[in-house]
Design an enzyme around this catalytic site. Sequence first.
Site, PDB file in Angstrom:
ATOM      1  N   ASP A 151      41.486  26.333  47.763  1.00 53.32           N
ATOM      2  CA  ASP A 151      40.488  25.286  47.153  1.00 53.32           C
ATOM      3  C   ASP A 151      41.867  24.097  46.450  1.00 53.32           C
ATOM      4  O   ASP A 151      42.966  24.087  46.618  1.00 53.32           O
ATOM      5  CB  ASP A 151      39.569  25.597  46.353  1.00 53.32           C
ATOM      6  N   HIS A 221      36.563  21.144  41.547  1.00 51.90           N
ATOM      7  CA  HIS A 221      36.506  21.718  42.742  1.00 51.90           C
ATOM      8  C   HIS A 221      36.519  23.335  42.538  1.00 51.90           C
ATOM      9  O   HIS A 221      35.770  24.641  42.543  1.00 51.90           O
ATOM     10  CB  HIS A 221      36.666  21.182  44.033  1.00 51.90           C
ATOM     11  N   SER A 559      30.145  23.687  49.757  1.00 49.91           N
ATOM     12  CA  SER A 559      30.678  24.424  48.892  1.00 49.91           C
ATOM     13  C   SER A 559      30.218  24.958  47.842  1.00 49.91           C
ATOM     14  O   SER A 559      31.385  25.678  46.638  1.00 49.91           O
ATOM     15  CB  SER A 559      31.847  23.169  47.815  1.00 49.91           C
TER      16      SER A 559
END
Length: 769
Positions: A151, A221, A559
Amino acid sequence: MELSFRSHFLLSVLLLCLVHSTAFALKKPYIVYLGSHAHGPEPTAAEIESATNSHYDLLGSYLGSNEKAQEAIFYSYTHHINGFAAILDEDQAAEVAKHPDVLSVFLSKGRKLHTTRSWHFLGLERNGVIHKNSILRKARFGEDTIIGNLDTGVWPESKSFSDEGMGPIPGKWRGICQRGIKDGFSCNRKLIGARYFNKGYAAYAGLLNSTFYTARDHDGHGSHTLSTAGGSLVPGASVFGYGNGTSKGGSPKARVVAYKVCWPPLEDVGCFDADVLAGFDAAISDGVDVLSVSLGDEPAEFFMDGIVIGSFHAARNGIVVVSSAGNSGPQPGTVLNVAPWMITVAASTIDREFTTYIALGNKQHLKGSSLSANELPSNKFYPLISGADAQAANVSAAEALLCKAGTLDRKKVKGKILACLLVDNKRIVVGQQAALAGAVGMVLANDEANGNDVVADAHVLPAAHISFVDGKVLFAYINSTAFPMAYITRVKTMLNTTPAPFMASFSSRGPNIVEPAILKPDITAPGLNIIAAYTLAVGPAGQDFDKRKTPFSAESGTSMSCPHVAGIVGLLKTLYPSWSPAAIQSAIMTTARTRDNKLEPMLDASFAKATPFSYGAGHIRPNRAMNPGLVYDLTANDYLDFLCARGYNESQLRLFTNETHRCPKHFKTSDLNYPSITVPDLNGTMVVTRRMKNVGTPGTYSAHIKAPAGVSLSVQPQNLKFEKCGEEKEFKVVLKPKVAGKPVDHVFGKLIWSDGVHYVRSPLVVKHQ
Ligand SMILES: *[C@@H]1O[C@H](CO)[C@@H](O)[C@H](O)[C@H]1NC(C)=O
Ligand SMILES: *[C@@H]1O[C@H](CO)[C@@H](O)[C@H](O)[C@H]1NC(C)=O
Ligand SMILES: *[C@@H]1O[C@H](CO)[C@@H](O)[C@H](O)[C@H]1NC(C)=O
Ligand SMILES: *[C@@H]1O[C@H](CO)[C@@H](O)[C@H](O)[C@H]1NC(C)=O
Ligand SMILES: *[C@@H]1O[C@H](CO)[C@@H](O)[C@H](O)[C@H]1NC(C)=O
Ligand SMILES: *[C@@H]1O[C@H](CO)[C@@H](O)[C@H](O)[C@H]1NC(C)=O
Ligand SMILES: *[C@@H]1O[C@H](CO)[C@@H](O)[C@H](O)[C@H]1NC(C)=O
């Protein structure tokens, strides 16, 4: 984080632009994939060197010299994945692809990145209390497991990565904590490792400055996904006070590792295959048990795709790879990460909403969703204007209705509540445009495709996101009166909302366009308004304009659902360390539910009945997954048979595995021992085989079928008797089209094996030829 995955076209444009503007005209970064290494799983330094040299030799034979090959190669994958990434021109790439040792050559493509209440909703706890039958307790909070994620890196100071109360780092860990340039980065007994991979990104972006030499998360994220999978317990976590509760990951005592392979997007994509593969190769040799991969792009043929190749090698090493289905729904055929050796996760709602009401001047009330920190300045009605009525002189009303940059007339918007139509998923950006145009508030209405799922975003102004149906009411009201007025109430956290779950409209849908005999997605999990750790490098809107900072943020997307499943896999790994990735996947899939909290069939965002193309086997049910009774297990051989059926010959199979494999004569891709059954081309009588393994107590299971419409279906034998744990039994499913009323589209049914205690359920999907 933007939710869209729709830009393969953009990417190709980008490639052209970049390539023409760089020094190496017409050269591009390619991956040359060679399968497996001849060396064993823990190579010596000499073996690694010899692997690298073999890459130089192979490429050197095409480029004229070993030196030229060394110059061109920027990654050698030397641990588990055999291959390299190199800057080549198209002709060179085509030549190399003909080499007998080469399985595939493909461009290093770019890919996109795709709390508190969700664990209650999944039955792991009841209002914060973890009951004694919870898988959390039984699996000791996942304490033996190492979870990695590919990520944007991690914010190591987040309380979610505190190692308070954690014992020594497990002996099986072989990785490192890679420090960058003046990044103040450090690991601990919770966050036990981190690495960053940026050469694939640099191949497009050119020279990188020091901010690219760190595993620190400048995006949010990666911290969010990693803490959802394995974050520690953090009481009092909230977003501006909303959703206050104890934040934790699915495996709160697992160790976590960040592999940073995603960087600031270049034209929408920031995670390049060359870096993704390097991340996988490192994670496999570091000794992770679970990998969570919340990224992807357009589906490609299996071995032309870094994520598919990486997860193939990971699964062969016993690592469970969990990936996101993508955010390109609700259109059919949009699901990504579709190989059978990964668990592909769709996204659905939980029973919590962040609700705000829009009061209209005609006394109508509409329900919206928001996480705006701010309220309207005073408790009164404001003039309401639609974007269409606030059009700038040079744009059409239809264009202005979307409230994009440069389409609104500030003079018309100032001091009003602006009503906009949402046609993509850039919700926060629309809010920013409304604020820039001088609006005091914003109502954002879904278009028809976006349907009923409304997302609570940390907008920079008071705002409400409303459904398509409510949007019609809103715009009709605006049209009906000369002076439309409205008010937006402050946000309230609502619990136990119904129906829940229902599918998010953005969640990518089947069918699987790469391999139609494998149903994808596999499972759905919470992916709307998920609260988890964030970065302090940017604000919760994830955009430069947002100067706010919050250690936790609410995010939506597949996600977010992907690491929920990764966290539960972590628990199952602690409980059953010897189970194969396929057995764990089977346990999760066959115990899923397809009904919501009103006990009705789960709905789609349009509130029509959802199908397995939306949710796969259904919504994950962790406490059931720890006792599945039977599993559909898979061995390395099964995957090879599957590759034979996909047309790979025996010399290619030898490259994949460094072993000899004989292709069986009669094996179809639909015969892979997968926990769902798909026949994409029913023509006459067809037989599909499956094999069940008992992982519970002895017992007799009998088959219960709900045949898809227009298909007559039988199971042979009807009963399977298991005398001991570990025993395997085969069965056949015989399918035949009914003569009358042969449907043209996909039809769905189910098969349940039950001993009266366990219900081992598989979706059935059939398309007539
Ligand atoms: C791979 O194959 C080669 C050649 O057959 C053999 O020498 C080697 O031992 C194999 N490696 C492994 C790990 O099986
Ligand atoms: C590093 O490069 C990025 C992207 O080009 C840029 O946005 C950033 O400002 C640069 N940072 C420094 C410290 O030079
Ligand atoms: C969250 O809840 C805790 C415990 O109930 C309380 O102490 C804390 O002040 C709350 N935080 C916010 C921001 O509301
Ligand atoms: C309309 O004009 C403004 C400036 O007058 C400009 O900023 C904007 O980009 C234009 N919009 C379009 C869609 O051409
Ligand atoms: C509102 O009026 C506009 C322009 O007159 C029209 O295009 C739109 O369809 C109307 N909307 C509704 C919901 O009636
Ligand atoms: C196997 O397939 C590859 C790629 O299509 C081909 O080049 C090769 O000749 C085939 N080998 C055999 C033994 O058929
Ligand atoms: C269906 O099966 C029949 C008989 O085996 C065959 O002749 C026909 O070509 C098949 N249809 C398709 C579309 O493949």
